[in-house]
Design an enzyme around this catalytic site. Sequence first.
Site, PDB file in Angstrom:
ATOM      1  N   ASN A 171      51.371  37.573  38.856  1.00  0.00           N
ATOM      2  CA  ASN A 171      52.543  37.319  38.014  1.00  0.00           C
ATOM      3  C   ASN A 171      53.774  36.856  38.796  1.00  0.00           C
ATOM      4  O   ASN A 171      54.557  36.054  38.282  1.00  0.00           O
ATOM      5  CB  ASN A 171      52.869  38.477  37.041  1.00  0.00           C
ATOM      6  CG  ASN A 171      52.595  39.818  37.615  1.00  0.00           C
ATOM      7  OD1 ASN A 171      52.739  39.991  38.809  1.00  0.00           O
ATOM      8  ND2 ASN A 171      52.196  40.763  36.780  1.00  0.00           N
ATOM      9  N   THR A 222      44.355  38.070  40.791  1.00  0.00           N
ATOM     10  CA  THR A 222      44.872  39.338  41.318  1.00  0.00           C
ATOM     11  C   THR A 222      43.858  40.440  41.070  1.00  0.00           C
ATOM     12  O   THR A 222      43.302  40.547  39.966  1.00  0.00           O
ATOM     13  CB  THR A 222      46.240  39.769  40.727  1.00  0.00           C
ATOM     14  OG1 THR A 222      46.461  41.137  41.079  1.00  0.00           O
ATOM     15  CG2 THR A 222      46.347  39.642  39.222  1.00  0.00           C
ATOM     16  N   ASP A 263      44.700  43.336  40.751  1.00  0.00           N
ATOM     17  CA  ASP A 263      45.381  44.312  39.879  1.00  0.00           C
ATOM     18  C   ASP A 263      45.061  44.102  38.405  1.00  0.00           C
ATOM     19  O   ASP A 263      45.248  45.010  37.595  1.00  0.00           O
ATOM     20  CB  ASP A 263      46.901  44.221  40.064  1.00  0.00           C
ATOM     21  CG  ASP A 263      47.334  44.549  41.489  1.00  0.00           C
ATOM     22  OD1 ASP A 263      46.487  45.003  42.270  1.00  0.00           O
ATOM     23  OD2 ASP A 263      48.515  44.337  41.807  1.00  0.00           O
ATOM     24  N   MET A 321      44.358  50.684  44.761  1.00  0.00           N
ATOM     25  CA  MET A 321      45.507  49.786  44.559  1.00  0.00           C
ATOM     26  C   MET A 321      45.727  49.453  43.076  1.00  0.00           C
ATOM     27  O   MET A 321      44.956  49.863  42.222  1.00  0.00           O
ATOM     28  CB  MET A 321      45.292  48.480  45.324  1.00  0.00           C
ATOM     29  CG  MET A 321      45.646  48.559  46.787  1.00  0.00           C
ATOM     30  SD  MET A 321      45.451  46.922  47.526  1.00  0.00           S
ATOM     31  CE  MET A 321      46.196  47.180  49.129  1.00  0.00           C
ATOM     32  N   GLY A 322      46.736  48.646  42.815  1.00  0.00           N
ATOM     33  CA  GLY A 322      46.984  48.208  41.436  1.00  0.00           C
ATOM     34  C   GLY A 322      48.424  48.341  40.998  1.00  0.00           C
ATOM     35  O   GLY A 322      48.754  48.072  39.844  1.00  0.00           O
ATOM     36  N   ARG A 323      49.253  48.831  41.905  1.00  0.00           N
ATOM     37  CA  ARG A 323      50.675  49.010  41.581  1.00  0.00           C
ATOM     38  C   ARG A 323      50.887  49.823  40.308  1.00  0.00           C
ATOM     39  O   ARG A 323      50.415  50.932  40.230  1.00  0.00           O
ATOM     40  CB  ARG A 323      51.362  47.657  41.452  1.00  0.00           C
ATOM     41  CG  ARG A 323      51.642  47.041  42.781  1.00  0.00           C
ATOM     42  CD  ARG A 323      52.871  46.127  42.715  1.00  0.00           C
ATOM     43  NE  ARG A 323      52.991  45.463  43.987  1.00  0.00           N
ATOM     44  CZ  ARG A 323      52.776  44.182  44.188  1.00  0.00           C
ATOM     45  NH1 ARG A 323      52.456  43.402  43.188  1.00  0.00           N
ATOM     46  NH2 ARG A 323      52.894  43.676  45.385  1.00  0.00           N
ATOM     47  N   GLU A 354      47.497  54.184  43.433  1.00  0.00           N
ATOM     48  CA  GLU A 354      48.600  54.211  44.402  1.00  0.00           C
ATOM     49  C   GLU A 354      49.952  54.296  43.688  1.00  0.00           C
ATOM     50  O   GLU A 354      50.944  54.700  44.261  1.00  0.00           O
ATOM     51  CB  GLU A 354      48.579  52.946  45.264  1.00  0.00           C
ATOM     52  CG  GLU A 354      48.784  51.652  44.444  1.00  0.00           C
ATOM     53  CD  GLU A 354      48.907  50.388  45.269  1.00  0.00           C
ATOM     54  OE1 GLU A 354      48.724  50.439  46.481  1.00  0.00           O
ATOM     55  OE2 GLU A 354      49.184  49.327  44.655  1.00  0.00           O
ATOM     56  N   ARG A 387      40.089  44.682  48.366  1.00  0.00           N
ATOM     57  CA  ARG A 387      40.344  43.293  47.987  1.00  0.00           C
ATOM     58  C   ARG A 387      39.718  42.299  48.971  1.00  0.00           C
ATOM     59  O   ARG A 387      39.855  41.096  48.805  1.00  0.00           O
ATOM     60  CB  ARG A 387      41.837  43.044  47.836  1.00  0.00           C
ATOM     61  CG  ARG A 387      42.631  43.101  49.113  1.00  0.00           C
ATOM     62  CD  ARG A 387      44.110  42.918  48.840  1.00  0.00           C
ATOM     63  NE  ARG A 387      44.825  42.763  50.086  1.00  0.00           N
ATOM     64  CZ  ARG A 387      46.126  42.940  50.220  1.00  0.00           C
ATOM     65  NH1 ARG A 387      46.848  43.289  49.192  1.00  0.00           N
ATOM     66  NH2 ARG A 387      46.700  42.764  51.381  1.00  0.00           N
TER      67      ARG A 387
HETATM   68  O1  F6P Z   1      49.117  42.456  44.316  1.00  0.00           O
HETATM   69  C1  F6P Z   1      47.912  42.927  44.778  1.00  0.00           C
HETATM   70  C2  F6P Z   1      48.063  44.120  45.674  1.00  0.00           C
HETATM   71  O2  F6P Z   1      46.818  44.220  46.260  1.00  0.00           O
HETATM   72  C3  F6P Z   1      48.519  45.425  44.992  1.00  0.00           C
HETATM   73  O3  F6P Z   1      47.489  46.108  44.350  1.00  0.00           O
HETATM   74  C4  F6P Z   1      49.065  46.190  46.156  1.00  0.00           C
HETATM   75  O4  F6P Z   1      50.010  47.146  45.761  1.00  0.00           O
HETATM   76  C5  F6P Z   1      49.698  45.116  46.947  1.00  0.00           C
HETATM   77  O5  F6P Z   1      48.977  43.933  46.696  1.00  0.00           O
HETATM   78  C6  F6P Z   1      49.721  45.400  48.425  1.00  0.00           C
HETATM   79  O6  F6P Z   1      50.306  44.333  49.037  1.00  0.00           O
HETATM   80  P1  F6P Z   1      50.481  44.182  50.610  1.00  0.00           P
HETATM   81  O7  F6P Z   1      49.132  43.920  51.183  1.00  0.00           O
HETATM   82  O8  F6P Z   1      51.411  43.052  50.744  1.00  0.00           O
HETATM   83  O9  F6P Z   1      51.035  45.486  51.069  1.00  0.00           O
END
Ligand code: F6P
Length: 417
Positions: free
Chosen positions: A116, A144, A146, A190-192, A247, A304
């Site tokens: 996004n 993504t 996420d 992950m996934g914010r 997370e 990922r």
């Molecule tokens: O946007 C995808 C993502 O993998 C999120 O799930 C995660 O919070 C973030 O990226 C982590 O990003 P970085 O590798 O920049 O810390």
Amino acid sequence: MEHIRGNVIVGQSGGPTAVINSSLVGVFKTAKDRGAKTVYGMRHGIQGLLEEKYVDLSDHIQTSLDIDLLKRTPSAFLGSCRYKLPEADKDNGVYKKIFSILKKLDIEFFFYIGGNDSMDTIRKLSDYALEIGSSIRFIGVPKTIDNDLDITDHTPGFGSAAKYIGSITKEVIRDGLVFDQNMVTIIEIMGRNAGWLTGASALAKCEDCEGPDLIYLPEIPFDVESFIKKVEELHKVKKSIIVAISEGIRTPDGKYISELTDTVEFIDAFGHKALSGSAKYLANMIGAKFGWKTRAIELNTLQRSASHLVSRVDITEAYQVGGAAVKAAFEGLTGQMVILKRVSDDPYICTTDTYDVHKIANVEKKVPREWINETGDFVTQEYLNYVKPLIQAELTPIMVDGLPRHLTLNDKNLKNI
Ligand code: F6P
């Protein structure tokens, strides 16, 4: 071959996935097959483009073996960035620079593979193009792990990460049963602020596996006391307890659990905090309170980048959205993102379409409340019906000397550095 087209540029942006390079191949191959002259790749997305760092992809993708390897290569082949463009009415210097570089390269079609935040870039650039009367077409290609992009049924990258999470959760559950002792294992996913990926740990619940005991998504406020109580109750009936947490879980007053840890805070250009350490924090708390053995497993970037276990459905769709983006741009569309439209779950049928990127950029799609159980500690069958088709089938890595072989980019071919 169709008639000759102008030049194309493609970039990758945001967190990578195991299949993002399949979308890159989809853009490259479709653009070439449909007559594009040169297909450039931005090094590290828009940020690299601003420094005039780009490659001619034909220098790097030359054979059908290159294509097969690139599809199976995790991480962003071109490099990525988290770069937020200013609003053009506040500061148009950056836009002038970007458009002058695009003009120099004779670009007619611009593709950005991302989530996004990256769609925010497509929105702003396509709006600016209209404002200055530029005919460059800007199309977003969804990606993504996420799965939090709105309008599209799901995002490429999610299915493979979900497959990996379901698989390793099964393996961790088996490992937890080895010793005859009380044990609490917490897996951090992950996934914010969206729990799509964490929910995928429920896939482990199947004929040969009882699945995780508790699943906590960020959509529901996380009450530490009630969590500890539930673990205590569970330990009365079983020894090994497996918990999956996002997370992004937060306390009822909105504080991320990861903020309660002593992890050093990092905030990116879009204002996102790097979230990590929640599993360790909760595991330590339980260990200290009860004296049980605990383990915290932070899946981190493994989820990922696990291209050795991609979903074939996912990697195929990742390629298709790349191709659909080129088709849309060549037909004259701009300011759009390619979306996936699910026709049916069983048999699984999905098609592509395009949608106004203004309605997608910067929106986070959450797991619907009705796909989370009433007590807020597991996902429902509806969630599983949704995710299952996305993890089906595999694409075997090309193994060399016992390990998966990847295609890597050699910077000596950079056009301008
Ligand atoms: O946007 C995808 C993502 O993998 C999120 O799930 C995660 O919070 C973030 O990226 C982590 O990003 P970085 O590798 O920049 O810390």
